[in-house]
Design a protein around this motif. Structure first.
Motif, mmCIF file in Angstrom:
data_model
loop_
_atom_site.group_PDB
_atom_site.id
_atom_site.type_symbol
_atom_site.label_atom_id
_atom_site.label_comp_id
_atom_site.label_asym_id
_atom_site.label_seq_id
_atom_site.Cartn_x
_atom_site.Cartn_y
_atom_site.Cartn_z
ATOM 1 N N SER A 105 -62.296 -3.148 48.287
ATOM 2 C CA SER A 105 -63.189 -2.582 49.292
ATOM 3 C C SER A 105 -62.414 -1.846 50.361
ATOM 4 O O SER A 105 -62.786 -0.757 50.788
ATOM 5 N N TYR A 120 -76.550 -12.414 45.433
ATOM 6 C CA TYR A 120 -75.976 -11.647 44.323
ATOM 7 C C TYR A 120 -75.324 -12.595 43.316
ATOM 8 O O TYR A 120 -74.827 -13.664 43.671
ATOM 9 N N ASP A 143 -68.403 -6.933 40.176
ATOM 10 C CA ASP A 143 -69.725 -6.320 40.058
ATOM 11 C C ASP A 143 -70.747 -7.318 40.594
ATOM 12 O O ASP A 143 -70.936 -8.389 40.016
ATOM 13 N N PRO A 181 -78.019 -2.437 49.614
ATOM 14 C CA PRO A 181 -77.466 -2.365 48.249
ATOM 15 C C PRO A 181 -77.971 -3.499 47.366
ATOM 16 O O PRO A 181 -77.906 -4.673 47.739
ATOM 17 N N VAL A 229 -65.301 2.722 44.668
ATOM 18 C CA VAL A 229 -66.396 1.895 45.171
ATOM 19 C C VAL A 229 -67.720 2.592 44.875
ATOM 20 O O VAL A 229 -67.882 3.781 45.153
ATOM 21 N N GLU A 230 -68.659 1.835 44.308
ATOM 22 C CA GLU A 230 -70.000 2.341 44.026
ATOM 23 C C GLU A 230 -71.008 1.307 44.518
ATOM 24 O O GLU A 230 -70.773 0.101 44.383
ATOM 25 N N PHE A 231 -72.114 1.775 45.089
ATOM 26 C CA PHE A 231 -73.197 0.852 45.424
ATOM 27 C C PHE A 231 -74.531 1.556 45.250
ATOM 28 O O PHE A 231 -74.672 2.758 45.476
ATOM 29 N N ARG A 291 -76.777 -3.445 44.176
ATOM 30 C CA ARG A 291 -75.617 -3.593 43.297
ATOM 31 C C ARG A 291 -74.402 -2.988 43.987
ATOM 32 O O ARG A 291 -74.498 -1.922 44.598
ATOM 33 N N ILE A 292 -73.264 -3.689 43.896
ATOM 34 C CA ILE A 292 -71.998 -3.204 44.445
ATOM 35 C C ILE A 292 -70.940 -3.401 43.366
ATOM 36 O O ILE A 292 -70.769 -4.512 42.851
ATOM 37 N N ARG A 293 -70.238 -2.340 43.027
ATOM 38 C CA ARG A 293 -69.183 -2.422 42.015
ATOM 39 C C ARG A 293 -67.912 -1.800 42.576
ATOM 40 O O ARG A 293 -67.928 -0.677 43.081
ATOM 41 N N TYR A 330 -72.948 -0.269 54.891
ATOM 42 C CA TYR A 330 -74.093 -0.459 54.009
ATOM 43 C C TYR A 330 -75.406 -0.385 54.793
ATOM 44 O O TYR A 330 -76.369 0.267 54.373
ATOM 45 N N ARG A 355 -77.501 5.941 43.891
ATOM 46 C CA ARG A 355 -76.115 5.467 43.791
ATOM 47 C C ARG A 355 -75.199 6.304 44.680
ATOM 48 O O ARG A 355 -75.155 7.528 44.574
#
Length: 370
Positions: A112, A153, A345, A331, A319-321, A333-335, A252, A306
């Protein structure tokens, strides 16, 4: 007289028979050639052969002639080493936190904190013109902030080829002037790690005062708004504080409020640049909004948007959310994917409401509402 007559007749018949048998036995022995019937015949002992031994004298030992002594030559003078100038190009140093990312929970933090992007042209859809990368977040109204709640999560991760599972939650509470936000991850036999942001709420939305990372020990970044700088407990060089700056978890909620306030502004291809603080630095994060998609989570089909942060170099993480309107654009989903291929994930699995943050809560985070 009868007795006198019997004695005058000669020997009896019995005596004659005995005499005849003896005569026959003697003749039989003579015919068979047996001279001494009581003799035991034994085989003669074999004679030991005589072995002649010839002694051969050993050959005389011939000693090699002594080698002539050759005088040793004097050693050549030592040649001083030739110094080769170093190349001005040096290999890039690994980013901070590589050693710390050896455990799954440490990996989550380092991924992160290093997910900063500059060039996102490869991620932006080519068919949609993107907003300039220097675009900042708009002003955010108080009504656009998500209501206080906690999102749960399920975490799946992979590190060094091993898959592991954990749980996480995003706990968000606020009132009209202040907020508390915590992202935590818990794993069996490993413990928990949390990233916490506290601060005020003003016309620009969230104004963080302190961001901390608690794992083994706590590290923090302090937003010194009086001196317009970000100070780090790790003694890193302070960073100038830019307008609208966030930390890696308050971002976020700030994005969620911005999307709720002006949803028409956030179309696929939109790019934003926001100064984002970690416990080591505070640099601009460049984000790009991808196409919307549908995702089934916790038995619900959600339409999600996304966001992607591309790494700036080969060592940083991606970083993707995914944000959903049904969850106030928080979010679901957070990957986070490391350059090595390891990842974490987090998938949303439920939401519970929370009461508003009590008025007067210390924005340094020393007091925590129940």
């Amino acid at each position: 007289m009868p007795s006198a007559e019997r004695s005058s007749e000669g020997p009896s018949r019995r005596a004659l028979w005995v005499l005849a048998c003896l005569v026959l036995l003697v003749h039989a022995l003579l015919l068979l050639g047996v001279t001494n019937p009581l003799q035991v015949h034994t085989a003669a002992a074999p004679q030991t052969p005589v072995v002649q031994v010839r002694v051969v004298p050993a050959a005389p030992v011939v000693r090699p002639a002594p080698r002539p002594v050759v005088p040793r030559a004097a050693p050549a003078p030592a040649v001083p080493p030739v110094s080769i100038p170093e190349s001005p190009e040096q290999s890039p140093a690994e980013p901070d936190g590589v050693a710390e990312a050896q455990t799954p929970l440490a990996q989550a933090s380092e991924a992160s904190s290093t997910a900063v992007a500059e060039s996102l042209s490869a991620s932006a859809p080519a068919s949609v013109p993107a907003v300039e990368a220097g675009t900042t977040l708009p002003l955010i109204s108080l009504g656009a902030l998500p209501p206080s709640r906690v999102l749960s999560y399920q975490l799946t991760g992979m590190d060094k080829g091993l898959t592991y599972h954990a749980s996480g939650e995003l706990r968000w509470q606020h009132n009209d002037t202040a907020y508390e936000l915590t992202l935590s991850v818990r794993a069996f036999l490993i413990g928990s790690r949390q990233w916490r942001s506290v601060g005020q709420i003003d016309a620009t939305g969230l104004a963080p005062r302190r961001f901390s990372d608690s794992w083994r020990h706590e590290r923090a970044a302090h937003f010194d708004r009086e001196q317009q700088r970000v100070v780090f407990s790790s003694n890193s060089t302070p960073a100038p504080l830019q307008p609208g700056a966030q930390d890696q978890v308050s971002l976020y909620v700030q994005l969620a409020a911005a999307m709720a306030g002006e949803p028409e502004r956030f179309t696929p291809g939109t790019r934003l640049q926001v100064q984002t603080a970690t416990v080591r630095d505070a640099v601009p994060w460049s984000l790009v909004l991808q196409d919307t998609e549908r995702m089934t989570l916790d038995g619900q089909s959600l339409q999600v948007s996304r966001w992607v942060c591309q790494p700036r170099n080969q060592y940083e993480a991606r970083v993707e959310f995914w944000a959903a309107a049904e969850q106030s654009w928080l979010p679901v989903r957070i990957r986070i994917t490391q350059a090595s291929g390891s990842y974490i994930d987090l998938l949303w699995r439920g939401t519970e409401p929370l009461p508003a943050l009590p008025v007067g809560t210390d924005t340094t985070g020393r007091h925590r509402a129940s």
